[in-house]
Design a protein around this motif. Sequence first.
Motif, mmCIF file in Angstrom:
data_model
loop_
_atom_site.group_PDB
_atom_site.id
_atom_site.type_symbol
_atom_site.label_atom_id
_atom_site.label_comp_id
_atom_site.label_asym_id
_atom_site.label_seq_id
_atom_site.Cartn_x
_atom_site.Cartn_y
_atom_site.Cartn_z
ATOM 1 N N LYS A 13 0.872 -1.183 0.000
ATOM 2 C CA LYS A 13 0.000 0.000 0.000
ATOM 3 C C LYS A 13 0.903 1.225 0.000
ATOM 4 C CE LYS A 13 -4.368 1.180 0.080
ATOM 5 N NZ LYS A 13 -5.232 1.549 1.195
ATOM 6 N N ASN A 14 0.375 2.346 -0.450
ATOM 7 C CA ASN A 14 1.119 3.591 -0.305
ATOM 8 C C ASN A 14 1.389 3.862 1.172
ATOM 9 O OD1 ASN A 14 0.876 4.098 -3.039
ATOM 10 N ND2 ASN A 14 -0.821 5.534 -2.812
ATOM 11 N N ALA A 15 2.547 4.452 1.445
ATOM 12 C CA ALA A 15 2.806 5.031 2.766
ATOM 13 C C ALA A 15 3.091 6.501 2.487
ATOM 14 C CB ALA A 15 3.982 4.340 3.444
ATOM 15 N N ILE A 17 2.442 9.782 -0.266
ATOM 16 C CA ILE A 17 2.409 9.816 -1.736
ATOM 17 C C ILE A 17 3.745 9.429 -2.354
ATOM 18 C CG2 ILE A 17 0.607 11.582 -1.725
ATOM 19 C CD1 ILE A 17 2.766 13.581 -2.650
ATOM 20 N N GLY A 18 4.794 9.371 -1.541
ATOM 21 C CA GLY A 18 6.119 9.135 -2.110
ATOM 22 C C GLY A 18 6.680 7.749 -1.885
ATOM 23 N N HIS A 19 5.954 6.900 -1.166
ATOM 24 C CA HIS A 19 6.476 5.580 -0.815
ATOM 25 C C HIS A 19 5.417 4.500 -0.998
ATOM 26 C CE1 HIS A 19 9.128 8.355 1.368
ATOM 27 N NE2 HIS A 19 10.058 7.431 1.205
ATOM 28 N N THR A 21 4.801 0.649 0.696
ATOM 29 C CA THR A 21 5.295 -0.199 1.771
ATOM 30 C C THR A 21 4.691 -1.593 1.662
ATOM 31 O OG1 THR A 21 5.709 -0.285 4.157
ATOM 32 C CG2 THR A 21 3.524 0.460 3.474
ATOM 33 N N THR A 70 9.896 -0.749 2.913
ATOM 34 C CA THR A 70 9.310 0.406 2.235
ATOM 35 C C THR A 70 10.223 0.869 1.112
ATOM 36 O OG1 THR A 70 8.218 1.066 4.284
ATOM 37 C CG2 THR A 70 8.408 2.742 2.565
ATOM 38 N N PHE A 71 9.619 1.094 -0.048
ATOM 39 C CA PHE A 71 10.341 1.563 -1.232
ATOM 40 C C PHE A 71 9.972 3.018 -1.510
ATOM 41 C CE2 PHE A 71 9.471 -2.935 -1.781
ATOM 42 C CZ PHE A 71 10.651 -3.462 -2.294
ATOM 43 N N ILE A 76 5.685 10.016 -7.759
ATOM 44 C CA ILE A 76 4.711 10.120 -6.671
ATOM 45 C C ILE A 76 3.357 9.571 -7.124
ATOM 46 C CG2 ILE A 76 5.837 12.072 -5.557
ATOM 47 C CD1 ILE A 76 3.605 13.853 -6.800
ATOM 48 N N ALA A 77 2.535 9.202 -6.166
ATOM 49 C CA ALA A 77 1.210 8.657 -6.465
ATOM 50 C C ALA A 77 0.445 9.645 -7.348
ATOM 51 C CB ALA A 77 0.445 8.407 -5.169
ATOM 52 N N VAL A 87 -2.338 3.551 -8.310
ATOM 53 C CA VAL A 87 -2.458 4.774 -7.505
ATOM 54 C C VAL A 87 -2.470 4.470 -6.010
ATOM 55 C CG1 VAL A 87 -5.001 4.953 -7.508
ATOM 56 C CG2 VAL A 87 -3.621 7.024 -7.388
ATOM 57 N N TYR A 88 -3.015 3.318 -5.612
ATOM 58 C CA TYR A 88 -3.019 2.934 -4.191
ATOM 59 C C TYR A 88 -1.716 2.234 -3.764
ATOM 60 C CZ TYR A 88 -8.068 3.814 -4.123
ATOM 61 O OH TYR A 88 -9.300 4.400 -4.192
ATOM 62 N N SER A 91 -0.812 -3.186 -5.386
ATOM 63 C CA SER A 91 -0.512 -4.399 -6.168
ATOM 64 C C SER A 91 0.980 -4.549 -6.434
ATOM 65 C CB SER A 91 -1.274 -4.356 -7.497
ATOM 66 O OG SER A 91 -2.658 -4.452 -7.256
ATOM 67 N N GLN A 92 1.782 -4.185 -5.451
ATOM 68 C CA GLN A 92 3.240 -4.207 -5.643
ATOM 69 C C GLN A 92 3.913 -5.279 -4.785
ATOM 70 O OE1 GLN A 92 4.377 -2.098 -8.112
ATOM 71 N NE2 GLN A 92 2.190 -1.695 -8.318
ATOM 72 N N GLY B 138 8.509 12.304 -1.291
ATOM 73 C CA GLY B 138 7.853 12.391 -2.579
ATOM 74 C C GLY B 138 8.029 13.714 -3.279
ATOM 75 N N GLU B 253 -0.197 1.384 5.920
ATOM 76 C CA GLU B 253 -0.041 2.661 5.214
ATOM 77 C C GLU B 253 0.978 3.593 5.856
ATOM 78 O OE1 GLU B 253 -4.110 4.054 5.020
ATOM 79 O OE2 GLU B 253 -4.353 3.242 3.004
#
Lengths: 111, 447
Positions: A13-15, A17-19, A21, A70-71, A76-77, A87-88, A91-92, B138, B253
């Motif tokens: 999931k996003n952590a 907008i820039g990561h 996790t 975390t990547f 950014i998202a 966008v979420y 699926s990574q 970001g 998250e």
Amino acid sequence: MKLGELAIIVRSKNAGIGHVTVDVVFDDARAYAAAKGALDAERIAKAYGVPLERITDYVEFAEGLALKVTFRRERIAGADGLGETDVYGSSQYAPMLELEIGEGDDTSHHA
Amino acid sequence: MTVRLLAATGSVGLAPTDPARSFAPALSRQPHAIVADAGSADVGPGFLGSGRAYNNPEWEEAELGHLIEGASRLGVPLIVGSCGVHGADAGVEAYSAMAERAARRLGRRLRLALIFSEQPRAWLQAALARGTIESPGGLPPLTAEAVDASSRLVAAMGAEPIVAALAQGADVVLAGRACDDALFAAPCLRRGINPASSFLAGKLLENASLVASPFVIREAVLAEVDDDGVTLEPMLADQRCTRASVAAQLMYERRTPLSQPGPRGMLELGQVRIQELDARRARISGASYCPTQPTLKVEGAGIAGQRSVALVGIRDPGLIAALDTVAAEITTEVETSGAQVALHVFGRDATMGAFEPTPAPGHEVALLIETLAATQQQASSACLLARRRLFASGYPGQKATAGSVSGLGDELWEAGAAYRWTVNHIVPVDDPSAQFVTEIREVGSGA
């Protein structure tokens, strides 16, 4: 055994907008110990085919029997309005499922 | 002292719900407050940028109606945060109109507290003039250009404005953009629970039934909160709070499960303990709370351009093999026309993009053509150009002379304005409550 068989939760999931996790949770202390011994940030970076610098955090959450990596997102998202693929960030996680963990083999991968 | 909190749903109005499943049983446990989050920045910048609705308003109105009816029957406050997903003023007003209709329908008089969180660009420019403003990840440090490019800005409120609204006797608090955990912390703090347990409860409850197992979203969870920790009990009959399900929620998250920043302090979870009490309940303790310099997280989105989209299928192995070459030629031609183009190859790497470690195409792929330009007409023209070039593309070993892509038709999808995040920054402030305006509205009539 593969991580996807050993863990009970593998998700992304996003952590912010820039990561993105990835959470890996076990319901068994032995499974957690085996995965913890077998994995590190370098091996995960290799599984994703990205440089180690893309990994910003690698957390061993002992109380939760969980690992977390975390990547930094490449973009950014929302990707500035064009070319977003997820966008979420949800699926990574698939490359994690295939990671081979030597179950109960606590000696082979310890640094 | 113990506070019973009911986390009613992880996301108000996301899809139709059945309140009989877990919300009705939870009401019989006499919670002191009912709380529900409605928002997220995860949905992308388009909703904040445009201010448009994220959910089907009928689903939102139905669910909000159930929440208001339950809270009003028990005579306890209802707190809903990040109304409309983005927490912009339009979301708060839309929820206020729904609450007013619910009050009339129920024959109740309700005191609504609307807490607005949209921010003027001038305020952020003034904050920027005082010093560097960093992004938690970001984006580069904030610039005046990024502020000016923002169609809309919201700041995420902490607990104080909500506590203040409760002190004014609000029956229903409709908050704009809010820190998810603050929605739940507020009624605990109001009743005198310490910040560590209050924010721990928020962290655990912000996604409602996601803290329990098996995976079910948007069902109710009850928490008993005291100064030593939080006891969780899922209200859906088949769910359990386990060590694993609770651990997963603490990780959700965020980059680390071990700490969580807020406007006035940091929740520290390095010593957290998770105990399974019985088959359904878990007890979480060991949190601590450290005050920090006050800050506000500010989100902003602005227009990136107008977008058009087309989708085609490809089954010819020769074209699949030559796709990168063909795509590069088309991209060059489209970009020469002044538009930007992204080609997503489903069946190869469309989900993970450059992150895909095994970009091997299947026997067929779908190509999603996405174009972005200053006007919708330019975006559609570019999208059509890419589609027509693909249809008639040449590649080694080609046998087909009647086109090599398939489609549902030859239409494009005009997707309208595309947005980008302009602001996602942590702004130092003197008083994190000062940026939020609360308006009390008495609605409905009767008891």
